[in-house]
Design an enzyme around this catalytic site. Sequence first.
Site, PDB file in Angstrom:
ATOM      1  N   GLY A  42       1.018  -1.141  -0.067  1.00 21.29           N
ATOM      2  CA  GLY A  42       0.118   0.036  -0.014  1.00 21.29           C
ATOM      3  C   GLY A  42       0.939   1.229  -0.057  1.00 21.29           C
ATOM      4  N   LYS A  43       0.731   2.143  -0.906  1.00 17.78           N
ATOM      5  CA  LYS A  43       1.535   3.209  -0.993  1.00 17.78           C
ATOM      6  C   LYS A  43       1.622   4.169   0.304  1.00 17.78           C
ATOM      7  CE  LYS A  43       0.578   3.823  -5.787  1.00 17.78           C
ATOM      8  NZ  LYS A  43       1.721   2.953  -6.273  1.00 17.78           N
ATOM      9  N   ASN A  46       3.758   1.919   2.862  1.00 12.98           N
ATOM     10  CA  ASN A  46       4.924   1.878   2.253  1.00 12.98           C
ATOM     11  C   ASN A  46       5.781   3.057   2.687  1.00 12.98           C
ATOM     12  OD1 ASN A  46       4.585  -0.472   1.308  1.00 12.98           O
ATOM     13  ND2 ASN A  46       4.245   0.247  -0.918  1.00 12.98           N
ATOM     14  N   ASP A 245      13.479  -5.580  -7.929  1.00 10.64           N
ATOM     15  CA  ASP A 245      11.740  -5.151  -7.975  1.00 10.64           C
ATOM     16  C   ASP A 245      11.835  -3.675  -7.658  1.00 10.64           C
ATOM     17  OD1 ASP A 245       9.187  -5.183  -7.295  1.00 10.64           O
ATOM     18  OD2 ASP A 245       9.178  -6.386  -5.732  1.00 10.64           O
ATOM     19  N   GLY A 250       8.978   4.213  -5.580  1.00  9.47           N
ATOM     20  CA  GLY A 250       8.550   5.433  -5.306  1.00  9.47           C
ATOM     21  C   GLY A 250       8.188   5.970  -3.854  1.00  9.47           C
ATOM     22  N   ASP A 251       7.360   4.787  -3.347  1.00  7.06           N
ATOM     23  CA  ASP A 251       7.147   5.084  -1.928  1.00  7.06           C
ATOM     24  C   ASP A 251       8.275   5.269  -0.802  1.00  7.06           C
ATOM     25  OD1 ASP A 251       4.392   4.615  -3.331  1.00  7.06           O
ATOM     26  OD2 ASP A 251       4.473   2.703  -2.660  1.00  7.06           O
TER      27      ASP A 251
HETATM   28  O1  RIB Z   1       3.647   1.636  -4.886  1.00  5.98           O
HETATM   29  C1  RIB Z   1       3.585   0.295  -4.555  1.00  5.98           C
HETATM   30  C2  RIB Z   1       2.122  -0.080  -3.898  1.00  5.98           C
HETATM   31  O2  RIB Z   1       1.298   0.216  -4.814  1.00  5.98           O
HETATM   32  C3  RIB Z   1       2.349  -1.421  -3.649  1.00  5.98           C
HETATM   33  O3  RIB Z   1       2.655  -1.916  -2.374  1.00  5.98           O
HETATM   34  C4  RIB Z   1       0.708  -1.785  -3.647  1.00  5.98           C
HETATM   35  O4  RIB Z   1       0.142  -2.070  -2.676  1.00  5.98           O
HETATM   36  C5  RIB Z   1       0.091  -0.547  -4.608  1.00  5.98           C
HETATM   37  O5  RIB Z   1      -0.408   0.208  -3.652  1.00  5.98           O
END
Ligand code: RIB
Length: 299
Positions: A42-43, A46, A245, A250-251
């Site tokens: 989840g952005k 993360n 990966d 970006g997060d």
């Molecule tokens: O930016 C990566 C994220 O995008 C992933 O972790 C996924 O959950 C989506 O939200």
Amino acid sequence: MNAKSRVIVFGSINVDLVAEVDRLPGPGETIKTTRYSALPGGKGANQALAAARNGAVTLMAGAVGSDGQGPTALAQLRSAGVDLTAVGGVEGPSGLAMIAVDAGGENQIIVVSGANDAATCAHLPELGQSDWLVTQNEINWTETAQAHQRARGQGASVIHNTAPAHRLSAQDMAQINVLIANEHELTQAAGFEVARAVSPDEEARALLTAGVGAVVLTLGAKGAALYQGDEPVLTVPAVAAEVRDTTGAGDAFVGALAAALAAGEALPDAVATANRYAARVCEVLGAQTPPALLQTPEF
Ligand code: RIB
């Protein structure tokens, strides 16, 4: 360093169902693999994890569902010491992301919003003048826009990562201290036609004129560019990485940048810090890599 500054992340919390494939499937195509993991993602989550791992006092605000996935989604945040008191529990499924990662580290992602659609800014605590609110576009935009207004009204600063891409109104732009976007997101945020040839430079300058405090343009393997006021664009080269990966890179950049700003770093230094951290995260599978796998003692 301002010890009282906090990073408050308001956004999405997912479980990422990650399949490693030799190559990404085309439309209508089925690909087989034996490599699969269920990982926290989840952005928003993360970004909160990256902020905490970069030393910020961090709070996550959002929602998880009643489907039993919440503990998986929150596991890394909890172990990194992120304050989870503003994460609500709602009836129904948690946010899920179905992710395919190919041999070159490139990915395809489908996000099923689930509980993220119920995330509300009512969960947010009172913010202080030295706090940094961090948002993205995986939850309801009305709630995000309200959170920006509240944060600015309380004297806090707003970092908005416009991912996935979203067009910003003039009112939205005026609430954002630091906008972080890749080239595609920048075009969408500024409201330009994707097909029209306008340079990222012009788009970033248009956003500054419209009231955004600063624009950080992320350029993947080419690094990042910073636009601030009338100053010439500052380009920050990428850090070399052995990419496995790119999911969540970006997060990681956004969270690390927020932590650096909360620690009192100037924006150009914070961009360089964020570049370094994002490069490390690309070298391992998953958006929320356990610290041992990052093999970098400082994290
Ligand atoms: O930016 C990566 C994220 O995008 C992933 O972790 C996924 O959950 C989506 O939200």
